[in-house]
Design a protein around this motif. Sequence first.
Motif, PDB file in Angstrom:
ATOM      1  N   TYR A   1       0.848  -1.182   0.000  1.00 18.98           N
ATOM      2  CA  TYR A   1       0.000   0.000   0.000  1.00 18.98           C
ATOM      3  C   TYR A   1       0.888   1.237   0.000  1.00 18.98           C
ATOM      4  N   ILE A   2       0.309   2.368  -0.387  1.00 20.39           N
ATOM      5  CA  ILE A   2       1.040   3.641  -0.387  1.00 20.39           C
ATOM      6  C   ILE A   2       0.455   4.554   0.691  1.00 20.39           C
ATOM      7  N   PRO A   3       1.192   4.817   1.760  1.00 16.06           N
ATOM      8  CA  PRO A   3       0.713   5.772   2.768  1.00 16.06           C
ATOM      9  C   PRO A   3       0.598   7.165   2.165  1.00 16.06           C
ATOM     10  N   LEU A   4      -0.622   7.669   2.099  1.00 15.09           N
ATOM     11  CA  LEU A   4      -0.871   8.963   1.460  1.00 15.09           C
ATOM     12  C   LEU A   4      -0.787  10.113   2.442  1.00 15.09           C
ATOM     13  N   ALA A   5      -1.447   9.973   3.592  1.00 16.55           N
ATOM     14  CA  ALA A   5      -1.532  11.099   4.517  1.00 16.55           C
ATOM     15  C   ALA A   5      -1.826  10.631   5.935  1.00 16.55           C
ATOM     16  N   ILE A   6      -1.371  11.427   6.880  1.00 18.28           N
ATOM     17  CA  ILE A   6      -1.723  11.268   8.288  1.00 18.28           C
ATOM     18  C   ILE A   6      -2.495  12.518   8.695  1.00 18.28           C
TER      19      ILE A   6
ATOM     20  N   LYS B   1       8.046  10.113   4.769  1.00 17.91           N
ATOM     21  CA  LYS B   1       7.684  10.986   3.653  1.00 17.91           C
ATOM     22  C   LYS B   1       6.184  10.914   3.343  1.00 17.91           C
ATOM     23  N   ILE B   2       5.390  11.103   4.393  1.00 20.71           N
ATOM     24  CA  ILE B   2       3.930  11.056   4.292  1.00 20.71           C
ATOM     25  C   ILE B   2       3.375  12.454   4.551  1.00 20.71           C
ATOM     26  N   TRP B   3       2.410  12.862   3.741  1.00 18.58           N
ATOM     27  CA  TRP B   3       1.727  14.145   3.951  1.00 18.58           C
ATOM     28  C   TRP B   3       1.100  14.174   5.344  1.00 18.58           C
TER      29      TRP B   3
END
Length: 361
Positions: free
Chosen positions: A165-170, A196-198
């Motif tokens: 999966y690609i971590p997009l944002a926290i 490197k997560i938004w």
Amino acid sequence: FNKIIMPGITHWQSPNFYAFFPANNSYPSVIAEMLTATLGAQCMMWDTSPAAAELEQKVTDWIKDSIGLPSSWSGVINDTASTGTICSLLTARETLSNFNTNKKGLDKNIYRVYCSKETHSSVEKAVKIIGIGSDNLIKIDCGSDLSMDIHKLEGQIRKDLKENYIPLAIVSTYGTTGTVAFDPINEICLLAKKYKIWHHVDAAYAGSVLFLDEFKDDIKNIKYADSFIFNPHKWMLTNFDCSLYYVKDKSCLIQTLEIHPEYLKTSISNINNYKDWSLQLGRRFRALKLWFVIRSYGVDGIKKYLKNHIELAKELSNKISSSKHFELTTKQKINMINFRFNPDKRSKIKDLNTLNEKLVK
């Protein structure tokens, strides 16, 4: 009006109104709202309302400096925090896809968005709207203080990376809706930077307290985040609606949302056309009421107002702590107190919930 409307109104400005957030208004804000309605200004571009566009930039900069955000960040005034959250996650999506999703749509949705189980429902609505889907919103467990468990957050990120999966944002929260719990913003800033997560910080309710210097350490690592939101209409003497959304890189926000049909083109440069900073094309003159509030009370007056609320909460918290019939359920930090009726010191949560439900009714 008095005969038909008032008998059925929920009076948010009553001193006896304790739901959602405080009765929060002031005469300067009301006067500004009246003038806004009278002017009927359409504030989508500098061309359509030059003074409104320039005042919006000025007041967002004043407040940015007052609450301790980096001077390089940029702000825009929206209606509510829900709008800002959508804009933030859209920008995260477009930045990660090199702005291709806006053109071609989602190709392969393997994104993940992270928040705590106490996060506001607007985050789940946002992931639905932007096409990520609620199944890909991962709600992280909280600790005893109802803040996000950062160790479980990092564990989930690592797990998702292993599963491709690609971590997009926290989305972290500075003052949750249910109990005004504070996620560990500084630690999450560093964690997001590491992977490197938004990182979007939702301070919709409690953000106003950052006017006070003693709370600024709570966001000392905010320079590593990507966006921040708070609502002056919740605790800054400003009537609804008025929400401030700040971003580290305004060019990414603009590239995500801008569109230039012939009838909206302008030859003027070095100005902010706020239609490209948010979802709406049509925009109200919200900056006027913020200006009136700041001019009337000053930063020192706003600080005094906030401190008074916190002191009142401390006084009540102390009374509850010494009571034989009531008890605190979480630690009081600002102006929110969580407590319950427990005269015979029951330990079963179900029994306590039933007892307090009867008391409220």
